[in-house]
Design a protein around this motif. Structure first.
Motif, PDB file in Angstrom:
ATOM      1  N   SER A 207       0.834  -1.204   0.000  1.00 16.06           N
ATOM      2  CA  SER A 207       0.000   0.000   0.000  1.00 16.06           C
ATOM      3  C   SER A 207       0.867   1.252   0.000  1.00 16.06           C
ATOM      4  O   SER A 207       1.978   1.265   0.544  1.00 16.06           O
ATOM      5  N   LEU A 208       0.316   2.308  -0.588  1.00 14.52           N
ATOM      6  CA  LEU A 208       0.939   3.629  -0.537  1.00 14.52           C
ATOM      7  C   LEU A 208      -0.167   4.666  -0.698  1.00 14.52           C
ATOM      8  O   LEU A 208      -1.085   4.474  -1.504  1.00 14.52           O
ATOM      9  N   GLY A 209      -0.068   5.745   0.069  1.00 10.80           N
ATOM     10  CA  GLY A 209      -1.101   6.763   0.023  1.00 10.80           C
ATOM     11  C   GLY A 209      -0.554   8.143  -0.250  1.00 10.80           C
ATOM     12  O   GLY A 209       0.660   8.381  -0.214  1.00 10.80           O
ATOM     13  N   VAL A 210      -1.477   9.063  -0.514  1.00 14.44           N
ATOM     14  CA  VAL A 210      -1.136  10.474  -0.701  1.00 14.44           C
ATOM     15  C   VAL A 210      -2.175  11.310   0.026  1.00 14.44           C
ATOM     16  O   VAL A 210      -3.381  11.041  -0.058  1.00 14.44           O
ATOM     17  N   SER A 211      -1.722  12.291   0.783  1.00 16.02           N
ATOM     18  CA  SER A 211      -2.613  13.156   1.551  1.00 16.02           C
ATOM     19  C   SER A 211      -2.715  14.514   0.870  1.00 16.02           C
ATOM     20  O   SER A 211      -1.723  15.047   0.371  1.00 16.02           O
ATOM     21  N   THR A 212      -3.933  15.085   0.894  1.00 18.60           N
ATOM     22  CA  THR A 212      -4.139  16.406   0.304  1.00 18.60           C
ATOM     23  C   THR A 212      -4.629  17.429   1.320  1.00 18.60           C
ATOM     24  O   THR A 212      -4.777  18.598   0.994  1.00 18.60           O
ATOM     25  N   SER A 213      -4.890  17.005   2.560  1.00 14.85           N
ATOM     26  CA  SER A 213      -5.174  17.937   3.653  1.00 14.85           C
ATOM     27  C   SER A 213      -4.922  17.238   4.971  1.00 14.85           C
ATOM     28  O   SER A 213      -4.808  16.013   5.039  1.00 14.85           O
ATOM     29  N   GLU A 214      -4.853  18.033   6.031  1.00 15.82           N
ATOM     30  CA  GLU A 214      -4.503  17.519   7.346  1.00 15.82           C
ATOM     31  C   GLU A 214      -5.696  16.876   8.051  1.00 15.82           C
ATOM     32  O   GLU A 214      -6.834  17.007   7.618  1.00 15.82           O
TER      33      GLU A 214
ATOM     34  N   LYS B 252      -4.040  20.191  14.487  1.00 17.97           N
ATOM     35  CA  LYS B 252      -3.649  19.408  13.325  1.00 17.97           C
ATOM     36  C   LYS B 252      -2.480  18.497  13.687  1.00 17.97           C
ATOM     37  O   LYS B 252      -1.602  18.879  14.469  1.00 17.97           O
ATOM     38  N   THR B 253      -2.481  17.303  13.102  1.00 12.80           N
ATOM     39  CA  THR B 253      -1.367  16.384  13.354  1.00 12.80           C
ATOM     40  C   THR B 253      -0.175  16.672  12.454  1.00 12.80           C
ATOM     41  O   THR B 253       0.918  16.164  12.696  1.00 12.80           O
ATOM     42  N   PHE B 254      -0.369  17.463  11.411  1.00 10.39           N
ATOM     43  CA  PHE B 254       0.724  17.887  10.528  1.00 10.39           C
ATOM     44  C   PHE B 254       0.248  19.097   9.744  1.00 10.39           C
ATOM     45  O   PHE B 254      -0.930  19.453   9.785  1.00 10.39           O
ATOM     46  N   GLU B 255       1.149  19.745   9.030  1.00  8.13           N
ATOM     47  CA  GLU B 255       0.823  20.917   8.217  1.00  8.13           C
ATOM     48  C   GLU B 255       1.069  20.601   6.751  1.00  8.13           C
ATOM     49  O   GLU B 255       2.106  20.053   6.394  1.00  8.13           O
ATOM     50  N   LEU B 256       0.106  20.941   5.907  1.00 15.13           N
ATOM     51  CA  LEU B 256       0.233  20.730   4.468  1.00 15.13           C
ATOM     52  C   LEU B 256      -0.214  22.012   3.768  1.00 15.13           C
ATOM     53  O   LEU B 256      -1.407  22.356   3.814  1.00 15.13           O
ATOM     54  N   PRO B 257       0.704  22.746   3.157  1.00 20.90           N
ATOM     55  CA  PRO B 257       0.341  24.024   2.527  1.00 20.90           C
ATOM     56  C   PRO B 257      -0.695  23.855   1.425  1.00 20.90           C
ATOM     57  O   PRO B 257      -0.798  22.796   0.795  1.00 20.90           O
ATOM     58  N   GLU B 258      -1.462  24.893   1.196  1.00 18.20           N
ATOM     59  CA  GLU B 258      -2.461  24.912   0.130  1.00 18.20           C
ATOM     60  C   GLU B 258      -1.796  24.598  -1.207  1.00 18.20           C
ATOM     61  O   GLU B 258      -0.724  25.098  -1.518  1.00 18.20           O
ATOM     62  N   GLY B 259      -2.460  23.718  -1.991  1.00 19.75           N
ATOM     63  CA  GLY B 259      -1.942  23.383  -3.310  1.00 19.75           C
ATOM     64  C   GLY B 259      -0.842  22.345  -3.316  1.00 19.75           C
ATOM     65  O   GLY B 259      -0.234  22.080  -4.362  1.00 19.75           O
ATOM     66  N   ARG B 260      -0.588  21.726  -2.171  1.00 21.13           N
ATOM     67  CA  ARG B 260       0.462  20.702  -2.077  1.00 21.13           C
ATOM     68  C   ARG B 260      -0.155  19.368  -1.664  1.00 21.13           C
ATOM     69  O   ARG B 260      -1.240  19.301  -1.082  1.00 21.13           O
ATOM     70  N   MET B 261       0.550  18.282  -1.922  1.00 23.42           N
ATOM     71  CA  MET B 261       0.142  16.948  -1.522  1.00 23.42           C
ATOM     72  C   MET B 261       1.377  16.190  -1.056  1.00 23.42           C
ATOM     73  O   MET B 261       2.503  16.497  -1.478  1.00 23.42           O
ATOM     74  N   GLU B 262       1.169  15.235  -0.162  1.00 27.25           N
ATOM     75  CA  GLU B 262       2.316  14.511   0.397  1.00 27.25           C
ATOM     76  C   GLU B 262       2.135  13.009   0.215  1.00 27.25           C
ATOM     77  O   GLU B 262       1.137  12.435   0.650  1.00 27.25           O
TER      78      GLU B 262
ATOM     79  N   GLY C 104      -0.577  10.926  10.840  1.00 24.12           N
ATOM     80  CA  GLY C 104       0.127  12.167  10.557  1.00 24.12           C
ATOM     81  C   GLY C 104       1.627  12.020  10.500  1.00 24.12           C
ATOM     82  O   GLY C 104       2.359  13.015  10.463  1.00 24.12           O
ATOM     83  N   GLU C 105       2.129  10.756  10.454  1.00 22.77           N
ATOM     84  CA  GLU C 105       3.570  10.557  10.335  1.00 22.77           C
ATOM     85  C   GLU C 105       4.068  11.137   9.005  1.00 22.77           C
ATOM     86  O   GLU C 105       3.387  11.084   7.993  1.00 22.77           O
ATOM     87  N   ALA C 106       5.267  11.682   9.036  1.00 20.60           N
ATOM     88  CA  ALA C 106       5.821  12.342   7.847  1.00 20.60           C
ATOM     89  C   ALA C 106       5.895  11.383   6.669  1.00 20.60           C
ATOM     90  O   ALA C 106       6.208  10.196   6.819  1.00 20.60           O
ATOM     91  N   GLY C 107       5.606  11.905   5.470  1.00 16.75           N
ATOM     92  CA  GLY C 107       5.686  11.113   4.254  1.00 16.75           C
ATOM     93  C   GLY C 107       7.079  11.169   3.646  1.00 16.75           C
ATOM     94  O   GLY C 107       8.055  11.558   4.295  1.00 16.75           O
ATOM     95  N   ILE C 108       7.156  10.782   2.379  1.00 20.50           N
ATOM     96  CA  ILE C 108       8.447  10.711   1.708  1.00 20.50           C
ATOM     97  C   ILE C 108       8.708  11.900   0.796  1.00 20.50           C
ATOM     98  O   ILE C 108       9.860  12.222   0.514  1.00 20.50           O
TER      99      ILE C 108
END
Length: 331
Positions: free
Chosen positions: A186-193, A202-212, A219-223
């Motif tokens: 499995s692998l995922g992508v987040s588009t909001s917190e 929030k468990t993490f911060e994700l700027p507008e217009g970005r994906m992780e 909320g563990e850090a992605g790659i």
């Protein structure tokens, strides 16, 4: 973020209260943080116990029933259940044929479930554990035993539950579950917190217009964090990473799954699945079945995860069997 809750300290108990009242013909309350299928323990059947922190519904709470797990144990949101609660779940599932516990590979869960398992063994119960570690981003293949579990859970639980329902013995069942886990990636992508209901933070911060990519379900850090991509490009990137990891290859018979993290519309999931399906078939893979929906959420986090499960004849046999749980039904 506003949430309809009462006292944050009572979240898990009140969640289970509502779940049991909604499904009183299918489940029963064993203890404040433990519930089981209404007919558990089932004579002659190896018991299946699942569990973890709340906040990922329908995982794990709603995956108890025929062809799924026998008992489920829960902690507070994103928090492992305590060992005494794990012991209660083992007792609820054990008919004398032993119990296999299935849960995600997180340090707190491993510590507390191991302690509960030790307590159960001291009381004469036969108990073993199979950890789910399907998420590929946090560690390379040669350290796969360190990887965390995510959205392959219900597939593994169903194979385990169906085989147990069919009467498979303890040792063979454990080996089958281990093979099911190995064949999932499995692998995922987040588009909001997401936010914690106890604090509203929030468990993490994700700027507008970005994906992780690779963000964990707590909320563990992605790659990698990148500019928002199209659905088709996102599907290809997720699939390419997963295919290379097992590795999957032309001719493989697979289950293709798209999971929403809690705030993702079904429209988005269907669009991702549309291209993912075509992309996998272009690589010569045979899609035995497609699954789409919310199976493992992270509160109101937006984004999707993709899970591929490679099937052999035995895994396919048990996957194709019926499942009847509040959170997952298979005819």
């Amino acid at each position: 973020m506003r949430k309809l809750i009462n006292n944050p300290d009572n979240l898990a108990v009140e969640l289970i209260d509502g779940f049991c009242l909604t499904n009183k013909s299918k489940v029963k309350r064993i203890a404040p943080h433990v519930c089981a299928r209404v007919d558990a323990p089932i004579k002659g059947k190896v018991g299946i116990v699942i569990g973890g922190g709340a906040g990922h519904e329908p995982l794990f709470l709603e995956f108890i029933g025929k062809g799924m797990a026998d008992a489920s144990v829960h902690g507070q949101v994103f928090t492992a259940p305590t060992p005494d609660k794990v012991l209660d779940a083992i007792k609820a599932a054990d008919s004398g044929e032993g119990v296999i516990m299935i849960y995600n590979n997180y340090a707190g869960d491993v510590m507390n479930f191991d302690m509960g398992q030790d307590f159960a063994r001291l009381e004469g119960h036969k108990v073993e554990t199979v950890l789910i570690n399907d998420e590929i981003s946090a560690f390379p293949v040669d350290q796969a035993e360190e990887r965390r579990g995510t959205t392959a859970d219900h597939l593994v639980i169903h194979v385990a539950g169906a085989a147990a329902e069919a009467g498979m013995g303890f040792d063979d069942l454990k080996a089958l579950i281990e093979r099911a886990v190995f064949n999932c990636r499995s692998l995922g992508v987040s588009t909001s917190e997401c936010t914690l209901p106890e604090t509203g933070l929030k468990t993490f911060e994700l700027p507008e217009g970005r994906m992780e990519f690779g963000m964990g379900i707590h909320g563990e850090a992605g790659i990698e964090q990148v500019d928002l991509m199209t659905a088709d490009a996102t599907a290809e990137r997720l699939c390419d990473a997963i295919i290379a990891d097992l590795p999957f290859q032309s001719g493989d018979d697979i289950i293709a799954l798209v999971n929403g993290y809690g705030a993702t519309t079904r429209m988005e999931m269907f669009i991702v699945m549309r291209h993912m399906h075509k992309y996998l078939e272009s690589k010569g893979m045979s899609i035995h079945e497609t699954e789409l929906g919310e199976f493992c959420t992270a509160q109101e986090m937006a984004g999707v995860s993709v899970t591929l499960m490679r099937l052999d004849d035995e895994l396919k046999e048990y996957y194709d069997m019926p499942a009847d749980s509040p959170g997952y039904v298979k005819a």
